[in-house]
Scaffold this motif. Structure first.
Motif, PDB file in Angstrom:
ATOM      1  N   SER B 262       6.810  -1.747  12.569  1.00 46.23           N
ATOM      2  CA  SER B 262       6.949  -0.874  13.722  1.00 46.23           C
ATOM      3  C   SER B 262       5.569  -0.405  14.179  1.00 46.23           C
ATOM      4  CB  SER B 262       7.818   0.330  13.364  1.00 46.23           C
ATOM      5  OG  SER B 262       7.088   1.191  12.520  1.00 46.23           O
ATOM      6  N   LYS B 263       5.500   0.063  15.410  1.00 42.59           N
ATOM      7  CA  LYS B 263       4.221   0.559  15.953  1.00 42.59           C
ATOM      8  C   LYS B 263       3.642   1.675  15.078  1.00 42.59           C
ATOM      9  CE  LYS B 263       3.252  -0.509  20.617  1.00 42.59           C
ATOM     10  NZ  LYS B 263       4.357  -1.258  21.274  1.00 42.59           N
ATOM     11  N   ASP B 264       4.565   2.569  14.619  1.00 40.53           N
ATOM     12  CA  ASP B 264       4.103   3.704  13.808  1.00 40.53           C
ATOM     13  C   ASP B 264       3.524   3.230  12.489  1.00 40.53           C
ATOM     14  OD1 ASP B 264       4.931   5.309  15.800  1.00 40.53           O
ATOM     15  OD2 ASP B 264       6.802   5.939  14.836  1.00 40.53           O
ATOM     16  N   ASP B 265       4.182   2.227  11.887  1.00 45.25           N
ATOM     17  CA  ASP B 265       3.672   1.708  10.618  1.00 45.25           C
ATOM     18  C   ASP B 265       2.302   1.075  10.802  1.00 45.25           C
ATOM     19  OD1 ASP B 265       5.822   2.598   9.294  1.00 45.25           O
ATOM     20  OD2 ASP B 265       6.817   0.657   9.016  1.00 45.25           O
ATOM     21  N   ILE B 266       2.115   0.372  11.920  1.00 47.99           N
ATOM     22  CA  ILE B 266       0.810  -0.255  12.177  1.00 47.99           C
ATOM     23  C   ILE B 266      -0.258   0.817  12.356  1.00 47.99           C
ATOM     24  CG2 ILE B 266      -0.498  -1.599  13.897  1.00 47.99           C
ATOM     25  CD1 ILE B 266       2.004  -3.371  14.151  1.00 47.99           C
ATOM     26  N   LYS B 267       0.095   1.884  13.072  1.00 49.57           N
ATOM     27  CA  LYS B 267      -0.843   3.004  13.239  1.00 49.57           C
ATOM     28  C   LYS B 267      -1.262   3.560  11.883  1.00 49.57           C
ATOM     29  CE  LYS B 267       1.433   5.011  16.945  1.00 49.57           C
ATOM     30  NZ  LYS B 267       2.052   6.203  17.494  1.00 49.57           N
ATOM     31  N   LYS B 268      -0.233   3.755  11.039  1.00 47.48           N
ATOM     32  CA  LYS B 268      -0.514   4.327   9.703  1.00 47.48           C
ATOM     33  C   LYS B 268      -1.420   3.391   8.907  1.00 47.48           C
ATOM     34  CE  LYS B 268       3.905   6.606   8.900  1.00 47.48           C
ATOM     35  NZ  LYS B 268       5.012   6.529   7.970  1.00 47.48           N
ATOM     36  N   LEU B 269      -1.111   2.085   8.968  1.00 46.47           N
ATOM     37  CA  LEU B 269      -1.912   1.128   8.213  1.00 46.47           C
ATOM     38  C   LEU B 269      -3.349   1.090   8.717  1.00 46.47           C
ATOM     39  CD1 LEU B 269       0.406  -1.934   7.564  1.00 46.47           C
ATOM     40  CD2 LEU B 269      -0.754  -0.516   5.874  1.00 46.47           C
ATOM     41  N   ALA B 270      -3.502   1.170  10.043  1.00 43.62           N
ATOM     42  CA  ALA B 270      -4.844   1.141  10.611  1.00 43.62           C
ATOM     43  C   ALA B 270      -5.651   2.335  10.101  1.00 43.62           C
ATOM     44  CB  ALA B 270      -4.756   1.150  12.132  1.00 43.62           C
ATOM     45  N   VAL B 271      -4.999   3.523  10.087  1.00 44.35           N
ATOM     46  CA  VAL B 271      -5.685   4.715   9.576  1.00 44.35           C
ATOM     47  C   VAL B 271      -6.046   4.519   8.105  1.00 44.35           C
ATOM     48  CG1 VAL B 271      -5.374   7.153   9.016  1.00 44.35           C
ATOM     49  CG2 VAL B 271      -4.607   6.279  11.225  1.00 44.35           C
ATOM     50  N   TYR B 272      -5.102   3.954   7.361  1.00 45.86           N
ATOM     51  CA  TYR B 272      -5.320   3.737   5.928  1.00 45.86           C
ATOM     52  C   TYR B 272      -6.518   2.811   5.709  1.00 45.86           C
ATOM     53  CZ  TYR B 272      -4.159   2.824   1.040  1.00 45.86           C
ATOM     54  OH  TYR B 272      -4.195   2.741  -0.317  1.00 45.86           O
ATOM     55  N   VAL B 273      -6.545   1.678   6.445  1.00 48.99           N
ATOM     56  CA  VAL B 273      -7.631   0.700   6.288  1.00 48.99           C
ATOM     57  C   VAL B 273      -8.958   1.322   6.733  1.00 48.99           C
ATOM     58  CG1 VAL B 273      -8.534  -1.489   7.150  1.00 48.99           C
ATOM     59  CG2 VAL B 273      -6.127  -1.308   6.490  1.00 48.99           C
ATOM     60  N   HIS B 274      -8.902   2.059   7.840  1.00 45.44           N
ATOM     61  CA  HIS B 274     -10.105   2.713   8.348  1.00 45.44           C
ATOM     62  C   HIS B 274     -10.717   3.626   7.289  1.00 45.44           C
ATOM     63  CE1 HIS B 274     -12.469   5.555  10.804  1.00 45.44           C
ATOM     64  NE2 HIS B 274     -12.626   4.529  11.625  1.00 45.44           N
ATOM     65  N   GLU B 275      -9.851   4.294   6.525  1.00 46.25           N
ATOM     66  CA  GLU B 275     -10.326   5.288   5.549  1.00 46.25           C
ATOM     67  C   GLU B 275     -10.614   4.686   4.177  1.00 46.25           C
ATOM     68  OE1 GLU B 275     -11.115   8.665   6.225  1.00 46.25           O
ATOM     69  OE2 GLU B 275     -11.110   7.554   8.115  1.00 46.25           O
ATOM     70  N   LEU B 276     -10.456   3.364   4.046  1.00 44.39           N
ATOM     71  CA  LEU B 276     -10.736   2.751   2.735  1.00 44.39           C
ATOM     72  C   LEU B 276     -12.223   2.851   2.391  1.00 44.39           C
ATOM     73  CD1 LEU B 276      -8.516  -0.459   2.636  1.00 44.39           C
ATOM     74  CD2 LEU B 276      -8.450   1.472   1.075  1.00 44.39           C
ATOM     75  N   GLY B 277     -13.048   3.011   3.397  1.00 49.51           N
ATOM     76  CA  GLY B 277     -14.457   3.179   3.068  1.00 49.51           C
ATOM     77  C   GLY B 277     -15.398   2.686   4.150  1.00 49.51           C
TER      78      GLY B 277
END
Lengths: 477, 280
Positions: B262-277
């Motif tokens: 879903s769009k929301d899940d992709i948003k969440k994943l993008a934030v997660y990947v962005h914050e990996l480092g």
């Protein structure tokens, strides 16, 4: 079976029955109706019992706008006057428990079961309950008669009054207990507006039932069969411990005193076998049989015996605080010559200094550094190595703080992600992710120590500091 | 059984051994009996309130109507109720706005961990540390860019960069010389880099172009990291990446998740990947 064998057998039976009197166990089959008489120890007992007034009223005390002592379990904060203790400081609780355990040991070793006889809630509540019983139903003989009497309006009225009063005390006990955890005024408010939580209500009911049953009905049975401390304290007593003791050298052989007889030509001991010591005993034992498990060492028998001795003009103290050694003619060993006392005192001192140290060094802020485990390190495009940490910043102050973070370690260490101060809520843990970068060439080992520093300025202008050691991990050089 | 009981009046059962060892019949303490009957009352009450007795077909249901699955579902509902206020906000916000909100960011990182494990970790590793042939997500080097919007695009549409196989275009010496220059992070030092057209994709400075997804050849990060890095570079130059004409070409494709998540899940994943480092 010949005559000789028969004689041996009869002798054995005799021996058997000589002990039989001691085998009677008070299993609660009949209620102990102890006589209440005034005296020195009775007064002392009321004074020590009044210690529990703190339990009932202490929770209403205010300090700096909130309850002075509040064990706030939902928010994981324990307020003790000016101090707030968080779960992170709970190692002090183990020292506190150790302190009280050893205090119990040292008091018991010197003066017997002082806790049981004078302070224990079981003793105190039972005492208050039986005091009410005495006031309403009369002295023991009248109470026994009333118990056996058929139910009529008067008996019903007396019994109902008693049980209602008992229940009121029981409910107040439950509410007072919960008040320490819930907030006293909030609890009353929530109780009257039916908003109280189920947990709180459940605990109040549990304490009500517990108080009513334990102090109203179980009484000395709790000390005999339920309480582990009653037995534990038994082994802490030795022959040098001063406990309420019947001086059998002076008292035996006991015998009834006759009218018109003077003490001058008496051939028997001082004990007149009036059984007053048994009559006043709340656990229903006979102190003259020597030290025993049922004795909670409340010293009420001393009052009873002294009163009798006074009437007869004999010296007081036939029952008195005395150690077995002294009773048997040995010299009293002073406290400082008993190794137990020294060991107990040392542990007490250690526990107390630990708590003092803990309370005096409570950091206002604390940092815990959790190194990311997967991956342990990441190579960066500029050739440096990056480690990721989750810093858990604990703010123990009552105000929010902005914590400035820095790092010290191998040359070239850069902290990324904490350029601005981190806002931390009071009494709470704020997790914050940071990265540390170190040029690969500066890494002499695959694991190097680094230290995180936290610093904040309180609203009053004080600077509070903390630091936390961690490691920096890189590829093998 | 002794008919004439030698120990009268002590309530024994008449069982006597070894002359004087005998069994008494004293009642248990009252508190014990109270506890005993209380347990039985408890047991009966429990049997009435809760499921208890197995039968030939099914079991007694108990008047409370309690079941394990119902309790579980209620628990899930409770958790969802707590999450709802965050989820509603996330639905209405862009990934960039989520990143700017500390509280939502913390929630997203915590809740996207499972999503990352289910969808990304197989190739990129549980902590975004990459794997053989798969890019590291925790570093600061990005083929297509490390901005939050770009990461959303990458996850939604997938990525498939192409590098032509140069095995038939270049001479072996030229490949050797280019590979050595790339290994030194100085691709432009070799005149072939310009002459043979590498600059078309990797740029005149060799830093790559994020529009194409071509690798930056001047930094310390290797797209295809191997123990023998020189051999790896030569292989990439010879066989290219995703070049259909060369059967030995390197395969490097990021699948599109636009239809799977879903769009929301992709948003969440993008934030997660962005914050990996390495987020920019």
């Amino acid at each position: 079976m010949n005559d000789n064998q028969q004689a041996q057998r009869d002798a054995a039976v005799d021996e058997l029955y000589s002990e039989a009197v001691h085998w009677h166990l008070n299993t609660g089959g009949e209620t102990i109706h102890a006589k209440r008489i005034p005296g020195k120890w009775r007064t002392i007992k009321w004074l020590t019992s009044s210690f529990w007034i703190i339990f009932f009223l202490g929770s209403y005390l205010r300090w700096g706008g909130r309850q002075a002592v509040l064990f706030d379990i939902p928010n994981r904060q324990f307020h003790l006057f000016g101090i707030t203790v968080l779960p992170q400081d709970f190692w002090m609780l183990s020292l506190l428990l150790l302190f009280f355990a050893i205090l119990l040991a040292v008091v018991t070793a010197t003066a017997g079961r002082v806790w049981c006889g004078f302070f224990c809630f079981q003793t105190v509540w039972t005492d208050v309950f039986t005091w009410l019983e005495d006031k309403l139903e009369g002295p023991p003989q009248k109470r026994r008669k009333l118990d056996k009497a058929p139910w009529d309006a008067q008996k019903f009225r007396i019994k109902a009054t008693k049980h209602v009063l008992w229940l009121i005390i029981a409910v107040l006990t439950g509410i007072s207990f919960v008040a320490w955890f819930y907030g006293a005024f909030e609890l009353w408010h929530d109780l009257f507006t039916f908003q109280v939580t189920h947990t709180a209500l459940g605990i109040i009911l549990l304490f009500t039932a517990g108080t009513y049953v334990l102090a109203g009905f179980m009484r000395e049975q709790a000390c005999f069969w339920l309480c582990p401390y009653a037995r534990i304290q038994g082994v802490m007593i030795d022959s040098t411990t001063a406990v309420p003791t019947y001086d059998f050298h002076r008292g035996e052989p006991r015998g009834r005193v006759k009218k018109g007889q003077s003490d001058k030509d008496k051939t028997i001991g001082d004990c007149v076998d009036c059984k007053q010591c048994v009559a006043v005993c709340p656990t229903g034992i006979d102190i003259r049989n020597g030290q025993q498990e049922g004795c909670i060492m409340c010293a009420l028998c001393i009052d009873a015996c002294d009163a009798v001795m006074e009437k007869l003009g004999r010296p007081k103290g036939l029952i008195r605080y005395e150690s077995l050694d002294v009773l048997n003619g040995k010299e009293e060993r002073p406290l400082y010559k008993r190794p137990r006392i020294w060991i107990y005192a040392t542990v007490l001192l250690l526990a107390l200094s630990g708590i003092t140290y803990g309370l005096s060094t409570l950091d206002a802020i604390e940092i815990k550094a959790i190194h990311d485990r997967q991956p342990l390190y990441v190579l960066q495009s500029d050739g440096s190595v990056q480690n990721k940490y989750t810093l858990k910043i604990l703010n123990k102050m009552t105000k929010d703080l902005d914590v400035r973070l820095s790092v010290s370690g191998p040359e070239g260490a850069v902290l990324v992600g904490a350029e601005k101060p981190i806002h931390t809520k009071n009494g709470d843990v704020t997790p914050h992710v940071v990265f540390v970068r170190i040029p690969r060439g500066n890494l002499t080992k695959d694991s190097l120590p680094i230290v995180f520093h936290g610093e904040a300025t309180t609203p009053e202008g004080n600077v509070v500091k903390t630091e936390r050691a961690s490691v920096f991990i890189g590829p093998k050089p | 059984m002794a008919d004439n009981n030698p120990f009268p009046g002590e309530n024994n059962t008449g069982h006597i051994w070894d002359d004087d060892l005998r069994e008494l019949d004293n009642p248990p303490p009252r508190w014990w009996m109270i506890a005993f009957w209380a347990s039985i009352i408890w047991w009966v009450t429990y049997g009435i309130l809760y499921p208890m007795w197995p039968g030939m077909k099914g079991y007694t249901k108990g008047i409370m109507g309690w079941t394990q699955i119902k309790e579980y579902q209620e628990g899930v509902k409770e958790v969802e109720a707590v999450r709802a206020k965050y989820e509603e906000k996330i639905a209405a916000m862009s990934a960039k706005d989520i990143l700017a909100d500390e509280e939502l960011k913390s929630y997203t990182i915590a809740s996207a961990k499972v999503l990352f494990g289910d969808n990304c970790a197989a190739c990129h590793g549980g902590g975004g540390q990459g794997g053989p042939g798969f890019p590291v997500l925790a570093d600061d080097d990005w083929l297509y860019g490390g901005k939050i919007e770009t990461i959303v695009q990458t996850i939604t549409g997938g990525r498939k960069g192409v590098m032509t196989a140069h095995g038939k275009i270049l001479k072996p010496e030229e490949i050797d010389s280019l590979a050595k220059a790339v290994l030194d992070h100085k691709p432009t030092s070799d005149p072939n880099f310009t002459a043979k057209g590498c600059i078309a994709c990797h740029g005149p400075d060799g830093k790559g172009m994020q529009v194409l997804g071509s690798a930056n050849l001047t930094d310390a990060i290797w797209r295809f990291k191997e123990d023998d890095q020189l051999a790896s570079i030569k292989y990439t130059i010879t066989h290219g990446v995703n070049d259909a004409t060369d059967p030995k070409t390197r395969v490097a494709e990021m699948p599109a998740f636009g239809k799977r998540l879903s769009k929301d899940d992709i948003k969440k994943l993008a934030v997660y990947v962005h914050e990996l480092g390495g987020g920019q």
